[in-house]
Design a protein around this motif. Structure first.
Motif, PDB file in Angstrom:
ATOM      1  N   UNK A 437       0.827  -1.208   0.000  1.00  0.00           N
ATOM      2  CA  UNK A 437       0.000   0.000   0.000  1.00  0.00           C
ATOM      3  C   UNK A 437       0.862   1.259   0.000  1.00  0.00           C
ATOM      4  N   UNK A 438       2.065   1.209   0.596  1.00  0.00           N
ATOM      5  CA  UNK A 438       2.944   2.371   0.584  1.00  0.00           C
ATOM      6  C   UNK A 438       3.441   2.667  -0.830  1.00  0.00           C
ATOM      7  N   UNK A 439       3.842   1.619  -1.548  1.00  0.00           N
ATOM      8  CA  UNK A 439       4.291   1.816  -2.932  1.00  0.00           C
ATOM      9  C   UNK A 439       3.126   2.275  -3.798  1.00  0.00           C
ATOM     10  N   UNK A 440       1.946   1.697  -3.552  1.00  0.00           N
ATOM     11  CA  UNK A 440       0.764   2.132  -4.309  1.00  0.00           C
ATOM     12  C   UNK A 440       0.434   3.590  -4.014  1.00  0.00           C
ATOM     13  N   UNK A 441       0.636   4.031  -2.768  1.00  0.00           N
ATOM     14  CA  UNK A 441       0.399   5.435  -2.427  1.00  0.00           C
ATOM     15  C   UNK A 441       1.353   6.346  -3.193  1.00  0.00           C
ATOM     16  N   UNK A 442       2.607   5.913  -3.323  1.00  0.00           N
ATOM     17  CA  UNK A 442       3.570   6.716  -4.088  1.00  0.00           C
ATOM     18  C   UNK A 442       3.157   6.799  -5.556  1.00  0.00           C
TER      19      UNK A 442
END
Length: 709
Positions: A437-442
């Motif tokens: 989810x962190x990479x998707x947020x980026x």
């Protein structure tokens, strides 16, 4: 439409409820025919078998059905039955209904599941899918590798395993075909809306709504048998209104279970009063109407939180995500999310700090509700709050790895308790579980186009957190993608300095994986960007790296030319450390090219530079390389004298390992000069220094490239 609002302050229970509302059924209802069909499809002879040929690729089964029909649930149940595993066993991800493990069935290596469609409806690129599969198999993937290389690694890894690979929500055959391994050891189970034309020898098992009897039993499981028994005909009518779709039935059942005094007839009447969304396809309208009914029955704040969950990266949210989106406290957000689980609107894992998943069939419907009910400015503000909260959590995640008393730890102590981690282990676990989810947020922040400053801060914080917890080498595959996002923002905004930095980082990763020519092209582009930005550091680093790439390719004249340019800039800047390093690099490439006179002069200059810096170990290494060059040039006595000088410096620096390595080199030189007795004494000295000659000998071999360079 809020004729009976729900405050969602706590999950309600209806009298006689056998399971909590929103609970996952313990067994699959109404799908026996489909399960039998899938089993028969495995047992039937394939086209290759009929033709007398050995099956060249894995068998592919397909479960086809519209979103909300339960195709993923059916695939999960069938896959785990074949593998003899439990969906909860071997959990490694946030919501791993399918994860690798040791099975007891025909596929003892368990079940792998990846989703081929993003919550927003976009197809997942093959590179991301392949990396996810390799990660589930605990295999490293080279940073920057293209789709062909990664899918080849997937096929190779799967060819030696016996497992079920579930490819959920495939868009077309092009997503499935590159992942199919050779051999019959892997069974591929795909789900899609329609047939996968292009995948050979696959017959779709098409599913629709549940039959009336099974659908009624599903309602009874959630709301209790009593309310079904008193009005069975209305229950059947409700099933028809929901089109038999399990997802729609669970939403309506959650609505009933949250109201102890409501009947099935009340739910049916309420559903009928809910207007249909005519923008949706006809077969999607029952689910859209059930969701709208559940949404409109909530109070204003919970309803807004539900809509804003459409912004959750990768469809995954935790209490912090919901809190930031809605602007409420973390505890209130957690209670609301738990209530959504009880209402059948979300799924969650069982962790102490749970992660919640928006079901794939509901994500586009929630996005449509968000666009209908909320102004774009409010949506943008909510997204910015969420990204800002994520940045603060990443800063906290990295700061907890710093020593006690450091500025980062003092800053961490001033953060609210909800944003702090108890220790590095808790922070590392959070980073690992939240990473998708962190990479998707980026990616989402970069794609937005209006939040580039936040996007850059988020990526920088994520890069630092990954480096702190994993190390740059282990995190390289993730870092490659993040640096690529920085490059996208820099090119869009015309930020030359950031473009140079991103290109340098990407080129370093390319060089580290052997793609030297690709790295060289990026180093040249970084040099142009650095010159545009008038960034002396970037231009100097780029010129030095261009020289290194040419040296790696064996083009020593160009390497020495570029090292010379970089050296001229360092001399102009008065960067003594950089000067000494570049003299060493020039000495190495001249030695490789056989220009021993130039090599010796540069190694001597490097040694002088390290002497002025007071760096005795580096000075000793430079002299050691000078001695090697003298030996190559046919001057063994000069080499012996220089090597003894290097040993004396290592002794003064009290660097035991370096001294032992140089003693061994000195012994080799004496052997070549015909003095074995003296050589034996120096080898004995090296053994005494380290207690083990083998370790020292390994340290000695530098192959003409100094350690400091």
């Amino acid at each position: 439409m809020t004729d009976q609002a729900v405050d969602t302050s706590g999950p309600a229970r209806s009298p006689g409820t056998e399971e909590p509302s929103g609970a996952t059924p313990s067994e699959l209802l109404g799908r026996q025919r489909e399960l039998k069909s899938l089993q028969e499809d495995i047992e039937r002879a394939g086209l290759d078998t009929i033709a007398g040929r050995k099956a060249p690729r894995a068998r592919v089964l397909l479960v086809a059905g519209r979103p909300g029909s339960g195709r993923s649930t059916l695939a999960a149940a069938f896959a785990h039955t074949l593998a003899g595993t439990s969906p909860a066993a071997g959990s490694a991800g946030p919501l791993p209904w399918a994860a690798p493990g040791r099975g007891t069935g025909d596929y003892p290596d368990g079940v792998l599941r990846v989703c081929l469609t993003d919550p927003g409806g976009a197809r997942v690129p093959a590179v991301r899918t392949a990396r996810e599969i390799l990660g589930l198999l605990s295999l490293a993937s080279p940073p920057g590798a293209d789709a062909d290389e990664l899918t080849g690694m997937v096929r190779e890894a799967l060819a030696v395993r016996r497992l079920v690979l579930v490819l959920d929500d495939a868009v077309d055959a092009e997503q499935v075909d590159p992942l199919l391994p050779d051999g019959p050891g892997v069974l591929v189970l795909a789900t899609a809306t329609g047939p996968l034309t292009g995948v050979t020898d696959v017959r779709p098992c098409t599913i629709g709504g549940l039959d009336t009897g099974s659908a009624v039993r599903l309602l009874a499981r959630v709301v209790g048998q009593v309310r079904i028994t008193v009005d069975p005909l209305t229950a059947e009518t409700l099933v028809e209104e929901c089109g038999g779709l399990p997802a729609a039935l669970l939403l309506v059942a959650g609505w009933i279970a949250a109201r102890p005094t409501a009947s099935v007839a009340d739910a049916t009447a309420h559903l009928r009063r809910t207007p249909e969304d005519t923008d949706q396809p006809v077969d999607a309208r029952p689910l859209a109407r059930a969701l709208r009914m559940a949404h409109d029955s909530l109070l204003e704040t919970p309803a807004r939180i539900l809509r804003l969950l459409a912004l959750a990266p990768a469809g995954l949210a935790d209490a912090h995500t919901a809190s930031a989106l809605a602007g409420c406290s973390v505890s209130a957000a957690r209670r609301t999310l738990d209530d959504f689980v009880a209402l059948g609107l979300l799924r969650k894992d069982g962790a102490a700090e749970p992660l919640y998943e928006v079901p794939g069939c509901l994500a586009p419907l929630l996005r449509a509700l968000l666009e209908e009910r909320d102004r774009p400015a409010e949506t943008g503000l909510a997204r910015a709050r969420m990204l800002e909260r994520t940045v603060r959590l990443l800063h906290s995640c990295r700061a907890v790895t710093e020593p006690e008393g450091s500025p980062a730890r003092r800053t961490l102590a001033g953060l609210p308790r909800a944003l702090r981690f108890a220790g590095p282990e808790e922070a590392a676990l959070w980073l690992r579980v939240r990473l998708p989810s962190l990479v998707a947020a980026a990616r989402m922040a970069v794609a937005d186009g209006e939040l580039d400053t936040l996007a850059r801060r988020l990526i920088a914080a994520l890069v630092r957190a990954l480096a702190a917890h994993w190390g740059t080498e282990a995190a390289a595959p993730e870092l490659y993608g993040l640096h690529g996002l920085v490059l996208d923002v820099a090119e869009r905004r015309g930020l030359a300095r950031e473009r140079a930095a991103a290109l340098l980082n990407l080129a370093d990763l390319d060089a580290g994986t052997g793609r030297t020519r690709a790295a060289l092209a990026r180093y040249r582009a970084a040099l142009d960007a650095g010159r545009e930005a008038k960034d002396l550091y970037a231009t100097g680093r780029a010129m030095e790296s261009v020289g290194g790439a040419h040296a790696e390719l064996g083009d020593y004249p160009r390497a020495s030319d570029w090292y010379g340019r970089a050296l001229a800039q360092r001399l102009a800047q008065g960067d003594r450390e950089g000067e000494a390093r570049l003299y060493g690099r020039l000495g190495a490439v001249h030695a490789y090219a056989g220009r021993y006179g130039e090599a010796l002069r540069n190694w001597r200059a490097a040694a002088s530079g390290h002497r002025r810096l007071g760096d005795l170990p580096s000075q000793a290494r430079a002299l050691s390389e000078a001695a090697r060059v003298q030996e190559y040039a046919g001057r063994p006595h000069d080499s012996l004298r220089t090597c003894r000088e290097a040993v004396d410096l290592a002794r003064q620096a009290e660097d035991v390992r370096l001294q032992a390595a140089l003693e061994l080199r000195l012994a080799d030189t004496l052997d070549r000069l015909g003095d074995p007795a003296a050589a034996s004494l120096h080898r004995a000295t090296a053994q005494r220094l380290l207690g083990e000659g083998g370790a020292a000998e390994k340290t000695c071999e530098t192959n003409g490239v100094p350690v400091e360079s």
